[in-house]
Design an enzyme around this catalytic site. Structure first.
Site, PDB file in Angstrom:
ATOM      1  N   ARG A 164       0.840  -1.218   0.000  1.00 47.88           N
ATOM      2  CA  ARG A 164       0.000   0.000   0.000  1.00 47.88           C
ATOM      3  C   ARG A 164       0.867   1.257   0.000  1.00 47.88           C
ATOM      4  O   ARG A 164       0.564   2.239   0.681  1.00 47.88           O
ATOM      5  CB  ARG A 164      -0.910   0.049   1.231  1.00 47.88           C
ATOM      6  CG  ARG A 164      -2.062  -0.890   1.207  1.00 47.88           C
ATOM      7  CD  ARG A 164      -3.063  -0.547   0.097  1.00 47.88           C
ATOM      8  NE  ARG A 164      -4.274  -1.328   0.264  1.00 47.88           N
ATOM      9  CZ  ARG A 164      -4.385  -2.616  -0.019  1.00 47.88           C
ATOM     10  NH1 ARG A 164      -3.341  -3.262  -0.498  1.00 47.88           N
ATOM     11  NH2 ARG A 164      -5.516  -3.248   0.180  1.00 47.88           N
ATOM     12  N   SER A 237     -10.721  -0.280   3.755  1.00 44.37           N
ATOM     13  CA  SER A 237      -9.931  -0.481   4.979  1.00 44.37           C
ATOM     14  C   SER A 237      -9.517   0.877   5.528  1.00 44.37           C
ATOM     15  O   SER A 237      -8.914   1.675   4.808  1.00 44.37           O
ATOM     16  CB  SER A 237      -8.667  -1.287   4.684  1.00 44.37           C
ATOM     17  OG  SER A 237      -8.983  -2.552   4.176  1.00 44.37           O
ATOM     18  N   GLU A 343      -5.146   4.381   6.573  1.00 40.77           N
ATOM     19  CA  GLU A 343      -4.904   4.014   5.177  1.00 40.77           C
ATOM     20  C   GLU A 343      -5.423   5.062   4.191  1.00 40.77           C
ATOM     21  O   GLU A 343      -4.690   5.477   3.296  1.00 40.77           O
ATOM     22  CB  GLU A 343      -5.507   2.623   4.916  1.00 40.77           C
ATOM     23  CG  GLU A 343      -4.926   1.898   3.716  1.00 40.77           C
ATOM     24  CD  GLU A 343      -5.686   2.181   2.448  1.00 40.77           C
ATOM     25  OE1 GLU A 343      -5.131   1.972   1.375  1.00 40.77           O
ATOM     26  OE2 GLU A 343      -6.835   2.644   2.535  1.00 40.77           O
TER      27      GLU A 343
HETATM   28  N1  EPU Z   1     -10.555 -10.307  10.294  1.00 40.21           N
HETATM   29  C1  EPU Z   1     -11.157 -10.312  11.530  1.00 40.21           C
HETATM   30  N2  EPU Z   1     -12.196  -9.467  11.742  1.00 40.21           N
HETATM   31  C2  EPU Z   1     -12.658  -8.631  10.784  1.00 40.21           C
HETATM   32  C3  EPU Z   1     -12.044  -8.634   9.545  1.00 40.21           C
HETATM   33  C4  EPU Z   1     -10.990  -9.476   9.315  1.00 40.21           C
HETATM   34  O1  EPU Z   1     -10.773 -11.043  12.428  1.00 40.21           O
HETATM   35  O2  EPU Z   1     -13.620  -7.915  11.049  1.00 40.21           O
HETATM   36  C5  EPU Z   1      -9.499 -11.277  10.025  1.00 40.21           C
HETATM   37  C6  EPU Z   1     -10.010 -12.341   9.066  1.00 40.21           C
HETATM   38  O3  EPU Z   1     -10.570 -13.384   9.723  1.00 40.21           O
HETATM   39  C7  EPU Z   1      -8.774 -12.745   8.302  1.00 40.21           C
HETATM   40  C8  EPU Z   1      -7.928 -11.501   8.332  1.00 40.21           C
HETATM   41  O4  EPU Z   1      -8.438 -10.645   9.337  1.00 40.21           O
HETATM   42  O5  EPU Z   1      -8.107 -13.756   8.990  1.00 40.21           O
HETATM   43  C9  EPU Z   1      -7.874 -10.803   6.972  1.00 40.21           C
HETATM   44  O6  EPU Z   1      -9.166 -10.345   6.607  1.00 40.21           O
HETATM   45  P1  EPU Z   1      -9.572 -10.057   5.097  1.00 40.21           P
HETATM   46  O7  EPU Z   1      -9.284 -11.237   4.240  1.00 40.21           O
HETATM   47  O8  EPU Z   1     -10.952  -9.526   5.085  1.00 40.21           O
HETATM   48  O9  EPU Z   1      -8.574  -8.942   4.601  1.00 40.21           O
HETATM   49  P2  EPU Z   1      -7.925  -7.674   5.339  1.00 40.21           P
HETATM   50  O10 EPU Z   1      -6.507  -7.994   5.649  1.00 40.21           O
HETATM   51  O11 EPU Z   1      -8.771  -7.182   6.453  1.00 40.21           O
HETATM   52  C10 EPU Z   1      -6.957  -6.688   3.132  1.00 40.21           C
HETATM   53  C11 EPU Z   1      -6.954  -5.374   2.421  1.00 40.21           C
HETATM   54  C12 EPU Z   1      -8.272  -5.155   1.691  1.00 40.21           C
HETATM   55  C13 EPU Z   1      -8.453  -6.300   0.714  1.00 40.21           C
HETATM   56  C14 EPU Z   1      -8.484  -7.613   1.516  1.00 40.21           C
HETATM   57  C15 EPU Z   1      -8.653  -8.845   0.670  1.00 40.21           C
HETATM   58  C16 EPU Z   1      -5.511  -3.877   3.660  1.00 40.21           C
HETATM   59  C17 EPU Z   1      -5.411  -2.665   4.543  1.00 40.21           C
HETATM   60  N3  EPU Z   1      -6.722  -4.283   3.349  1.00 40.21           N
HETATM   61  O12 EPU Z   1      -7.947  -6.604   4.151  1.00 40.21           O
HETATM   62  O13 EPU Z   1      -8.168  -3.942   0.971  1.00 40.21           O
HETATM   63  O14 EPU Z   1      -9.651  -6.179  -0.024  1.00 40.21           O
HETATM   64  O15 EPU Z   1      -7.222  -7.730   2.214  1.00 40.21           O
HETATM   65  O16 EPU Z   1      -7.483  -9.145   0.008  1.00 40.21           O
HETATM   66  O17 EPU Z   1      -4.480  -4.394   3.245  1.00 40.21           O
HETATM   67  C18 EPU Z   1      -8.602  -1.595   1.132  1.00 40.21           C
HETATM   68  O18 EPU Z   1      -7.398  -1.406   1.045  1.00 40.21           O
HETATM   69  O19 EPU Z   1      -9.411  -0.639   1.253  1.00 40.21           O
HETATM   70  C19 EPU Z   1      -9.118  -2.952   1.139  1.00 40.21           C
HETATM   71  C20 EPU Z   1     -10.414  -3.210   1.263  1.00 40.21           C
END
Ligand code: EPU
Length: 348
Positions: A164, A237, A343
């Site tokens: 990012r 995010s 972010e």
């Molecule tokens: N998780 C939780 N609680 C939540 C959300 C997530 O415990 O409410 C845990 C999930 O269980 C999982 C982990 O966190 O083990 C990762 O969650 P998720 O796959 O939803 O992805 P993320 O890391 O929260 C990142 C990106 C998103 C992108 C997703 C999918 C960042 C800051 N965010 O989110 O990007 O869509 O991966 O690849 O890197 C954005 O940048 O605006 C964005 C939406």
């Protein structure tokens, strides 16, 4: 020479996905590179600050608005060239680029389906999802240098891409992105390297299937901006996933086990990065710090579908949003000693 149509006191909230914030003192729409240059010259001649607004889906506008010229990026040329190269103006809706690539069977963007915003923003924050970062397929970024008002073309290795992150983000006053070229893989296989995606597609899935699955996963998390979704007013995010030293990640896992937040080590979500560091999941940390999905502070809340997104429910202010973000940041720090970084960009 075109005539610049500068408007006064234009409300910015409707141009952002959060629907928050005050007006721009001056506002102009740039539909081509000439207008972009003229707009920047107009503001430089008057010593008025200027800022670029694109899709508005990763932007926080302060309540007092912007005391300068906001240039709405609307360069919208889009060209799918033989051999798998896509050239897109910075103002092209990102989803249009992904959709066109997948329809042609060109691999590389399918995991980046359903992301709001414009193409020009993708290199700036090196947009990523489902294990893919846009930097992997960027062939060239066409930029306007703000100091000389001359155009230049940067190769990906000159863009300083990170998680990012990019040169454009680290040094926001230097360039304006005007177009991006992507090198895709005609007839290539799609990318399935994110555990959650792997679980939901069949081996050998087509690009269209991967795209459909990614959109469905995003929809479940309110990460597709859709009318009627109560979580729709967000900037995706709100925090980056923190990247910490291996030892700190191990300490956190130990704490999670001791405090019975998890019953097994592998229940703490962690992703490897380059070097001796680990990326943690900010959404997980937020929930485990006691901020449940759906928690509200007046008009602002945590998304009921994903703890990493802050949502505006209508009638709120940017000050309230930032105050709640600070509260969440403090709770995660107090509980785990991990600092969350914002972010989305703040328009200042
Ligand atoms: N998780 C939780 N609680 C939540 C959300 C997530 O415990 O409410 C845990 C999930 O269980 C999982 C982990 O966190 O083990 C990762 O969650 P998720 O796959 O939803 O992805 P993320 O890391 O929260 C990142 C990106 C998103 C992108 C997703 C999918 C960042 C800051 N965010 O989110 O990007 O869509 O991966 O690849 O890197 C954005 O940048 O605006 C964005 C939406």
């Amino acid at each position: 020479m075109t005539t610049l149509e500068i408007e006064r006191d234009v409300s910015l909230a409707p141009l952002t996905s959060l629907e928050l914030g005050g007006p721009a003192k001056y506002f102009v729409r740039a539909g081509d590179e000439t207008t972009l240059v003229e707009a920047l010259r107009w503001s430089a001649d008057r010593e008025i600050p200027s800022a670029i607004l694109a899709g508005g889906s990763n932007l926080i506008v302060p309540d007092e608005g912007y005391e300068g010229l906001v240039i709405q990026m609307a360069i919208d040329a889009l060209d799918f060239r033989e051999g798998g190269t896509v050239s897109a103006g910075a103002g092209v809706a990102w989803e249009k680029v992904v959709e066109g690539a997948v329809a042609r069977g060109w691999a590389g963007l399918e995991c980046l389906s359903g992301i709001p915003g414009s193409t020009g923003a993708t290199p700036i924050q090196n947009v990523g999802a489902y294990g893919v970062e846009v930097a992997e397929v960027i062939a060239r970024v066409r930029v306007l240098r703000r100091d000389t008002l001359a155009f230049d073309e940067l190769a990906p290795e000159d863009c300083g891409f990170g998680y990012r992150d990019s040169l454009f983000k680290r040094d926001p006053g230097r360039f304006v992105v005007s177009a991006v070229d992507f090198a895709l893989r005609p007839n290539g296989p799609g990318t399935v390297r994110y555990a959650e995606l792997e679980k939901n597609v069949v081996p050998g899935a087509t690009l269209a299937e991967i795209r459909r699955t990614v959109r469905a996963l995003r929809r479940q998390k309110s990460m597709l901006i859709e009318p009627g979704d109560p979580n729709r007013r967000s900037a995706g995010s709100f925090f980056l996933n923190p990247v910490v030293a291996l030892a700190d990640a191990d300490r956190l896992v130990e704490q999670a086990i001791d405090e019975k937040l998890v019953s097994a080590v592998d229940e703490v979500p962690r992703y490897p990065t380059q070097g001796a560091q680990v990326k943690l999941a900010a959404g997980w940390l937020i929930e485990k710090a006691g901020v449940a999905k759906g928690t509200r502070r007046g008009a602002i809340g945590v998304s009921s579908k994903h703890a990493l997104a802050l949502v505006h429910h209508g009638g709120g202010t940017t000050a309230e949003l930032l105050a709640f973000a600070d509260e969440i940041r403090a709770r995660v720090f107090d509980r785990f000693g991990v600092t969350l970084k914002r972010e989305p960009r703040l328009l200042v």
